[in-house]
Design an enzyme around this catalytic site. Structure first.
Site, PDB file in Angstrom:
ATOM      1  N   HIS A  21       0.820  -1.214   0.000  1.00 44.03           N
ATOM      2  CA  HIS A  21       0.000   0.000   0.000  1.00 44.03           C
ATOM      3  C   HIS A  21       0.857   1.268   0.000  1.00 44.03           C
ATOM      4  O   HIS A  21       0.346   2.351  -0.293  1.00 44.03           O
ATOM      5  CB  HIS A  21      -0.880  -0.015   1.253  1.00 44.03           C
ATOM      6  CG  HIS A  21      -2.307   0.387   1.022  1.00 44.03           C
ATOM      7  ND1 HIS A  21      -2.898   0.506  -0.232  1.00 44.03           N
ATOM      8  CD2 HIS A  21      -3.299   0.690   1.908  1.00 44.03           C
ATOM      9  CE1 HIS A  21      -4.160   0.859  -0.105  1.00 44.03           C
ATOM     10  NE2 HIS A  21      -4.432   0.987   1.177  1.00 44.03           N
ATOM     11  N   ASN A  79      -6.976   6.105   4.399  1.00 42.65           N
ATOM     12  CA  ASN A  79      -8.363   6.494   4.153  1.00 42.65           C
ATOM     13  C   ASN A  79      -8.648   7.954   4.487  1.00 42.65           C
ATOM     14  O   ASN A  79      -9.762   8.435   4.283  1.00 42.65           O
ATOM     15  CB  ASN A  79      -9.330   5.575   4.900  1.00 42.65           C
ATOM     16  CG  ASN A  79      -9.162   5.634   6.402  1.00 42.65           C
ATOM     17  OD1 ASN A  79      -8.174   6.155   6.908  1.00 42.65           O
ATOM     18  ND2 ASN A  79     -10.130   5.099   7.129  1.00 42.65           N
TER      19      ASN A  79
END
Length: 199
Positions: A21, A79
């Site tokens: 990620h 996020n």
């Protein structure tokens, strides 16, 4: 001449530093290394930034055509990436069309890369957050492939795994190629960059 903001997405801290990620953050770190630029904490903006000038002769070479480039990694989790990106756009007084977001892409294999402008978020929480915070998806993206899990592992777990030993052998060249694509976008524009780098 408007400054360019290059945001490398990832999660903060050493626990996540080598995760799939975080490949976006790895790419902007490579650009900072090339420029010998120093990272500075921007706590109020929830980011760390490094700055250099880029012109036709390369990073840091004086030129009337050189543009200011601000690299950024976020101090928020993925996020919430849109918060520091929005903060930095405001601080720099730049616009979304001078934003390049470098991020991991599940729908591309590990050794693939695509450069594009605009488009959907494809389930990527960092991109969703950026769209929510800046009100548009019309910015440049350098999408670096991490592939999908080959087992039944949940995607949310997969993106937080580290690259395999075999992948780590190839990772430096992939990161370098993505960094080259960022430079090309700024200097040459979208179409020539896509021709050279899209796989």
């Amino acid at each position: 001449m408007a400054s360019w903001l290059v945001a490398g997405l990832g999660n903060p801290g050493p626990t996540y530093a080598r995760n799939r990620h975080n490949i976006g953050a790895m790419v902007v770190s490579e650009l900072a290394k090339r420029a010998q630029a120093t990272w500075k904490p921007r706590r109020m903006l929830k980011a760390e930034t490094a700055e250099f000038r880029l012109g036709p002769a390369g990073i840091g070479v004086p030129s009337p055509a050189a543009v200011r480039v601000i690299l950024a990694t976020t101090r928020t989790y993925m996020n919430l990436s849109g918060i520091p990106v929005r903060n930095l756009i405001g601080d720099l007084k730049t616009t979304a069309d001078h934003l390049i977001v470098v991020h991991d892409e599940l729908d591309l294999e590990f050794d693939q890369m695509r450069v594009k402008f605009g488009g959907g978020d494809n389930g990527h929480n960092g991109l969703k957050s950026i769209r929510s915070m800046i009100g548009t998806g019309d910015y440049f993206r350098v999408r670096v492939g991490i592939g999908r899990p080959t087992t039944r592992m949940d995607v949310k777990d997969w993106v937080l795994t580290n690259f395999t030993a075999a992948e780590r052998d190839d990772l430096p060249s992939i990161i370098n190629k993505a960094a080259d694509a960022v430079e090309s976008l700024i200097l040459r524009g979208l179409a020539p960059t896509q021709t050279t780098f899209n796989s």
